[in-house]
Write a protein that holds these residues in place. Structure first.
Motif, PDB file in Angstrom:
ATOM      1  N   ARG A   1     -17.227 -62.805  -0.218  1.00 40.83           N
ATOM      2  CA  ARG A   1     -17.336 -64.065   0.508  1.00 40.83           C
ATOM      3  C   ARG A   1     -18.500 -64.799  -0.120  1.00 40.83           C
TER       4      ARG A   1
ATOM      5  N   ASN B   1     -11.044 -76.535   8.790  1.00 39.46           N
ATOM      6  CA  ASN B   1      -9.896 -75.999   9.536  1.00 39.46           C
ATOM      7  C   ASN B   1      -8.603 -76.009   8.738  1.00 39.46           C
TER       8      ASN B   1
ATOM      9  N   PRO C   1      -7.930 -74.682   5.144  1.00 36.51           N
ATOM     10  CA  PRO C   1      -8.273 -74.135   3.837  1.00 36.51           C
ATOM     11  C   PRO C   1      -7.046 -74.020   2.927  1.00 36.51           C
TER      12      PRO C   1
ATOM     13  N   ARG D   1      -5.002 -71.406   0.678  1.00 35.18           N
ATOM     14  CA  ARG D   1      -4.844 -69.978   0.398  1.00 35.18           C
ATOM     15  C   ARG D   1      -4.092 -69.825  -0.909  1.00 35.18           C
TER      16      ARG D   1
ATOM     17  N   TYR E   1     -12.391 -72.720   1.347  1.00 35.32           N
ATOM     18  CA  TYR E   1     -12.716 -73.471   2.553  1.00 35.32           C
ATOM     19  C   TYR E   1     -13.637 -74.636   2.247  1.00 35.32           C
TER      20      TYR E   1
ATOM     21  N   THR F   1     -13.331 -66.948  -0.392  1.00 33.73           N
ATOM     22  CA  THR F   1     -13.330 -65.574   0.087  1.00 33.73           C
ATOM     23  C   THR F   1     -12.093 -64.829  -0.381  1.00 33.73           C
TER      24      THR F   1
ATOM     25  N   LYS G   1      -7.828 -58.527   6.006  1.00 34.56           N
ATOM     26  CA  LYS G   1      -7.702 -59.405   7.162  1.00 34.56           C
ATOM     27  C   LYS G   1      -6.451 -59.132   7.991  1.00 34.56           C
TER      28      LYS G   1
ATOM     29  N   TYR H   1      -6.015 -58.092  11.918  1.00 35.53           N
ATOM     30  CA  TYR H   1      -5.200 -58.786  12.915  1.00 35.53           C
ATOM     31  C   TYR H   1      -4.201 -57.834  13.566  1.00 35.53           C
TER      32      TYR H   1
ATOM     33  N   CYS I   1      -5.927 -56.006  16.054  1.00 39.59           N
ATOM     34  CA  CYS I   1      -6.178 -56.844  17.223  1.00 39.59           C
ATOM     35  C   CYS I   1      -4.951 -56.882  18.127  1.00 39.59           C
TER      36      CYS I   1
ATOM     37  N   ILE J   1     -10.664 -62.333  19.943  1.00 37.44           N
ATOM     38  CA  ILE J   1      -9.749 -62.223  18.801  1.00 37.44           C
ATOM     39  C   ILE J   1      -9.325 -63.616  18.340  1.00 37.44           C
TER      40      ILE J   1
ATOM     41  N   ALA K   1     -12.057 -65.122  16.505  1.00 34.74           N
ATOM     42  CA  ALA K   1     -12.184 -64.574  15.148  1.00 34.74           C
ATOM     43  C   ALA K   1     -11.163 -65.218  14.219  1.00 34.74           C
ATOM     44  N   MET K   2      -9.946 -65.406  14.751  1.00 36.25           N
ATOM     45  CA  MET K   2      -8.907 -66.006  13.908  1.00 36.25           C
ATOM     46  C   MET K   2      -9.253 -67.461  13.598  1.00 36.25           C
ATOM     47  N   TRP K   3      -9.826 -68.127  14.570  1.00 28.70           N
ATOM     48  CA  TRP K   3     -10.241 -69.514  14.333  1.00 28.70           C
ATOM     49  C   TRP K   3     -11.376 -69.551  13.305  1.00 28.70           C
TER      50      TRP K   3
ATOM     51  N   ALA L   1     -11.862 -67.537  11.004  1.00 33.55           N
ATOM     52  CA  ALA L   1     -11.297 -67.269   9.682  1.00 33.55           C
ATOM     53  C   ALA L   1     -10.694 -68.534   9.095  1.00 33.55           C
ATOM     54  N   GLU L   2     -10.337 -69.465   9.960  1.00 33.84           N
ATOM     55  CA  GLU L   2      -9.717 -70.707   9.514  1.00 33.84           C
ATOM     56  C   GLU L   2     -10.773 -71.778   9.216  1.00 33.84           C
TER      57      GLU L   2
ATOM     58  N   GLY M   1     -14.336 -66.768   7.482  1.00 37.84           N
ATOM     59  CA  GLY M   1     -14.428 -65.324   7.692  1.00 37.84           C
ATOM     60  C   GLY M   1     -14.215 -65.022   9.153  1.00 37.84           C
ATOM     61  N   TYR M   2     -13.459 -63.952   9.430  1.00 31.64           N
ATOM     62  CA  TYR M   2     -13.146 -63.680  10.833  1.00 31.64           C
ATOM     63  C   TYR M   2     -14.333 -63.108  11.579  1.00 31.64           C
TER      64      TYR M   2
END
Lengths: 691, 393
Positions: free
Chosen positions: A250, A321, A323, A325, A332, A614, A619, A623, A626, B315, B318-320, B322-323, B327-328
């Motif tokens: 990162r 908001n 980025p 990929r 970002y 990054t 990741k 998720y 999660c 969570i 974290a996802m936001w 990451a956006e 980084g989450y």
């Protein structure tokens, strides 16, 4: 299955917890390794780790992380600085001890899963048909019914009701005793596996995404963070990472408009590493949009990436908001900066005796040495802003709440001893009560507010008249002439004009003008206070100021005349107003205390966009973890695990059948008691209740 | 309890959930979906795919919620009617808020919030009077005031949403972006959670305790929003907040905060009742306080609910991250404190579920937990700097 007989009434995670103890004691094995294992998996260790990790995390939020080391030295002094550094408190979350703590949490959770998973799976799958009559009678909820219906009839009826109630059932017929075991919500047990498994998955994947491998390589001497202020190209190999050399990172990179880069900087404590990228990243354009209030509304960068291997190009506009990929990289929009705007500058000297103005170009972010009467000073251009929106003081009249004050340049003038003052100059003239001024703010330290100097603008919207006036004041020969002329003119009333008087008067005028030139009216007053006895001061002050005004007025007229203004008539109110502003500004110039005034003649704006780049291959696993975590929590708290047993056998008299019904609701005993009562009511209608 | 069981549908008699729904249930559900459809038809050009998804998911969630807890139906109808009335009164002219009678005194965002504030404070007093006097009428009035306050609070937020677009289309956003707005959200959510447990346990006597924390939130809200700070003005969003994530991350977080606060206040009630028992009190007030096992049970349920939502919110956060931040997880102070809160309640739940802890120690822990939560919620913004500083004090 063999366990079922021994533990038919146990339920892990039960009301008292004693059952778990019982279970664990049956599994407790001997030997040091086993003891250690059971210690690591214990709740005491888990809770202690929660607390320690919590406290360590708090330290990291109170002590600002990853600042420049100098900041810490200033804050803590050398002794504490060293101690905290040794404890790795400046980058606590990737310190060895913190990662070790997390490792222990991981081990503790794993051991816990190792201990309980088999039991949980069994609980989930098995119906426990081998339950003894005695244990059924001991349960919280139980009841006995009697009927002359056949076992098959009873079984069909009861099973139907249980299925209606959401239970699944199993049947066993053994020596004339029919046992129905029913359960509902057994997925609750899976909740345990999902949550604890999720924690392990999340931690491992996050560890894989962290900079753990870099720390290991640093330890092995293969890497060394660069702490010097070098250009990327000068950074030695030991601080560089090849494109395919690092699976997760990162980093950040700032690119001026129109430029290309293929590296990012990875911060590591007080140094950095250079990470090479497998693609070239070009910034074509960077834009900021603003709300009416001047608050930024959006930051956008038009970027292009070109794969070094395939030559494939991708163009995209990225924003906060949103980025880009690419493969497993993400780019970002993180920040913005000046990308080296070029300023066309004119430095008007403010020093006594000097009247030169020099013109030069300088790039924002760079510094330049300039000769002054006090020796060389360093001019450092720090920030250029294209617009400055401020609340509009005349919001009521114009209907606009905000107004744009135009571009500003922030710079520092550093003298030979290293002391610096900070300035902010507005590039366009500002309107004040219908007149125009160039604004320049000055302060000696960041904690002070800026104090502003207003320099009046002449008819040509320039500073020329102001500095011509100053130049004339600084010109001794001219001033002598003007003083002589003015003295003669002012004494014309007293006939005959004595030459000595004129001479005396012109000397006074000259001296007052000089004092004024040096330090404004304050300087003149100070001089009077020093030389004139107190009782005469008021009178002297009054006459001195009259004299001073006369000579300054004459100087002003000469400047106007030089500009080609016809001064034989009365001067215009605007010119008169200008004179007042001019004298006021001259009067406070000493407080401005700068060797020159910097005028921005024109500029070429160039921005830079800051990217965060990054690579986090872990990741998606995080998720996934999660999702497991959420599923697990829902199962654990919102799926109630309930069991009901029905045992049907011939009554002792052999004429009828006896139905023993019992059940338990695990963590939801209260709800279960209600449910059991509902079932009892149905049974009451069909069979006869026994007491 | 036995009478209520008899009245209840017997789950062992075959009747599907769907058949248990009344005609009103269905009509109401249709109305909710029509509302969502209308919103989509009107405003889909302002939404991205995710936001459209959120809109319909929210419609589905409201229907499910109302079918499972019936008072939600009437609540949602009251909120919808009042909000639509306010929006129609505005008729695209924000200035009418100062001149139209209904808007100025009742249902402009600011007035609705004022009503909400007043009603919550009155309800708090009402519940305590009910507790001390034993008057059922006072209790019912307090409960009705809590419902009304909760209606006004949500109306205030929804109308504010509209007002932000009336200011300027590019300023418009869902009002969960600063401390003023989230304190309203906090009050409403905590009140709804409380009202649910009030109905479920058929006791009004927890009310005063829970409403006390809501009244404190209201006091802060008034000071912060209308006092010297003047933070009640609608501000445009900084770029980092312009995302559909805000619509789900923030509300989920506040279900967590609300549930934890509720649990803490019940912990206080538990400790009071418990120490009264120890000292041998036996007065009417003592008897009116809810049974210890009810307090203990609701405390557990609130923490379980809060934990589930707080996990989800973290969570989503974290996802936001990451956006937006690349980084989450960045160990930003807000993130770190979210972890601390999470660990705290994880420990609480472990001790209860596997160690079988009950009563006093967990009640104390829930109370202390409120302070940890409070620090994560406001303390971080006040004392620590970081990426997540939207609403500084």
């Amino acid at each position: 299955m063999s366990n079922d007989n021994n533990n038919d009434n146990f339920s892990p995670l039960s009301e008292t917890g004693s059952q778990v103890e019982r279970y664990r004691s049956t599994r407790r094995e001997h030997g040091l390794g086993k003891v250690l294992l059971s210690f690591l998996g214990s709740m005491e260790v888990a809770i202690s780790l929660f607390v320690v990790v919590g406290i360590a995390s708090i330290i990291g939020t109170i002590l600002q992380q990853n600042q420049a080391y100098n900041t810490y030295i200033i804050k803590f002094g050398p002794f504490w600085f060293e101690l905290f550094r040794a404890l790795e408190l400046y980058d606590i979350y990737s310190s060895w001890w913190f990662v070790t703590l997390l490792g222990f949490l991981l081990i503790s959770t794993s051991v816990c899963i190792y201990h309980y998973a088999p039991m949980m799976l069994r609980e989930w799958r098995h119906f426990r048909l081998n339950v003894s009559e005695k244990s059924l009678r001991l349960m919280h909820s139980s009841g006995l019914w009697k009927t002359d219906q056949s076992q098959e009839q009873i079984s069909r009826f009861v099973q139907q009701k249980l299925v209606n109630g959401g239970y699944s059932t199993r049947l066993k017929n053994e020596q004339g005793v029919l046992t129905i075991a029913a359960k509902k919500g057994a997925a609750n047990r899976l909740g345990y596996l999902f949550t604890h498994g999720a924690i392990i998955l999340i931690c491992l994947s996050a560890l894989y995404d962290g900079n753990f491998n870099l720390k290991l390589r640093e330890l092995a001497g293969q890497l060394k963070p660069e702490t010097r202020d070098l250009f990327a190209s000068q950074v030695p190999t030991i601080s560089r990472l090849k494109a395919g050399d690092n699976h997760a990172f990162r980093g950040s990179s700032s690119i001026p408009e129109g430029s290309t880069t293929d590296i990012v900087f990875l911060q590591m404590r007080n140094g950095f590493l250079v990470q090479e990228l497998p693609f070239n990243l070009t910034l074509h354009d960077f834009r900021i949009e603003h709300y009416e209030s001047g608050m930024p509304k959006s930051f956008e960068s038009d970027i292009e990436i070109e794969d070094k291997k395939t030559g494939k190009k991708i163009t995209k506009t990225i924003a906060v908001n949103h980025p880009l990929r690419y493969q497993d990289f993400a780019i970002y929009q993180a920040s913005f900066d000046d990308g080296g705007s070029i300023m066309d500058l004119q430095a008007w000297s403010l020093e006594n005796g000097s009247q030169k103005a020099i013109r030069f170009k300088q790039v924002v972010g760079q510094s330049k040495e300039i000769d002054t009467a006090q020796g060389k000073v360093k001019l450092e251009l720090t920030e250029f802003k294209v617009s400055n929106v401020q609340p509009n003081p005349k919001a009521g009249e114009t209907g606009h709440k905000f107004k744009n004050m135009g571009p500003t340049l922030t710079f520092r003038i550093r003298d030979s001893s290293g002391q610096a003052k900070e300035f902010i100059n507005y590039i366009l003239p500002t309107q004040q009560e219908g007149r125009s001024f160039f604004l320049s703010g000055v302060r000696s330290s960041n904690s002070e507010p800026f104090r502003y100097l207003f320099i009046p603008v002449d008819d040509q919207m320039s500073l020329k008249r102001f500095f011509d006036f100053r130049a004339l004041l600084n010109n001794n020969r001219e001033m002598q002439r003007i003083a002589g002329k003015t003295a003669e003119l002012s004494l014309q009333g007293n006939k005959p004009v004595k030459p000595e008087l004129v001479q005396q008067m012109s000397v006074v005028m000259l001296r007052l003008a000089q004092l004024f030139n040096q330090g404004g009216f304050d300087q003149v007053l100070a001089d009077i206070n020093k030389k004139v006895p107190e009782n005469k001061r008021e009178m002297v002050t009054e006459s001195y100021f009259k004299v001073l005004q006369t000579i300054l007025g004459t100087v002003y007229l000469e400047v106007l005349q030089h500009e080609g203004v016809d001064i034989s008539n009365k001067i215009t109110p605007v010119q008169e107003q200008y004179y007042d502003d001019l004298v006021n500004t001259m009067g406070v110039l000493a407080n401005y205390d700068a060797p020159f005034y910097l005028q921005i003649k024109s500029f070429e704006h160039k921005q830079a966009s800051g990217f965060q780049i990054t690579r986090s291959p872990g990741k998606n696993l995080v998720y996934l973890g999660c999702i497991f975590l959420v599923i697990g929590i829902v199962l654990m708290f919102y799926v109630a695990h309930k069991r009901i047993w029905v045992r049907i056998k011939s009554a002792p008299d052999g004429l009828a059948n006896e139905i023993l019904v019992a059940g338990s609701g695990d963590r939801h005993q209260k709800e279960f008691a209600q449910e059991f009562q509902a079932l009892s009511q149905l049974l009451d209608k069909e069979f006869s209740k026994q007491h | 309890m036995s009478t209520s069981t008899a009245e209840m549908h017997n789950i062992f008699e075959k009747q599907s959930f769907w058949r248990s729904l009344s005609l009103f249930d269905w009509l109401w559900a249709v109305a909710v979906w029509l509302g969502a459809g209308y919103a989509w038809q009107q405003y889909s050009s302002h939404m991205d795919t995710y936001e459209a998804g959120i809109l319909f998911a929210v419609a589905a969630a409201i229907v499910a919620w109302g079918w499972l807890w019936k008072p939600v139906r009437a609540y949602s109808i009251a909120v919808a009617l009042l909000s639509l009335f306010a929006i129609s009164l505005y008729a695209n002219n924000l200035a009418l808020g100062e001149s139209n009678f209904f808007l100025k005194f009742l249902i402009s965002s600011k007035s609705a919030i004022m009503w909400m504030s007043a009603l919550y404070v009155l309800a708090t007093a009402g519940y305590f009077i009910g507790l001390f006097s034993g008057s059922q009428f006072t209790n019912k009035t307090a409960s009705a005031m809590t419902w009304s306050a909760t209606v006004m609070g949500l109306v205030g937020l929804l109308v504010r949403w509209r007002e932000s677009y009336l200011m300027n289309v590019d300023i418009g956003h869902i009002p969960v972006s600063n401390l003023y707005e989230v304190f309203i959200l906090f009050s409403i959510i905590t009140a709804l959670l409380y009202l649910y447990y009030e109905a479920k346990n058929k006791t009004y006597n927890m009310g005063g305790f829970v409403l006390l924390v809501i009244s404190s939130a209201v006091a802060f809200l008034l000071w912060y929003g209308f006092g010297a700070r003047g933070a009640s003005e609608i501000q445009p969003l900084v770029p980092a907040l312009q995302s559909y994530w805000m619509k789900i991350h923030v509300p989920a977080n506040f279900v967590g905060y609300g549930a934890f606060s509720l649990a803490a206040m019940l912990g206080v009630a538990y400790l009071i009742k418990d120490s009264m028992i120890k000292r041998g009190f036996n007065g009417p007030v003592f008897r009116r306080l809810p049974e210890l096992d009810i307090l203990d049970d609701v405390m557990y349920k609130a923490i379980a609910l809060g934990f589930a939502f707080f996990t989800l919110a973290t969570i989503l956060g974290a996802m936001w991250a990451a956006e937006a931040w690349g980084g989450y997880w960045s160990w930003d102070p807000k993130e770190t404190w979210a972890l601390i809160v999470w660990l705290n309640y994880a420990a609480w739940l472990h001790l209860r579920l596997t160690r079988g802890w009950r009563g006093r120690p967990l009640a104390w822990w829930a109370v202390i937990g409120l302070f940890v939560t409070l620090f994560a919620f406001i303390g971080v913004n006040m004392f620590l700097s970081g990426l997540h500083s939207y609403g500084e004090l």
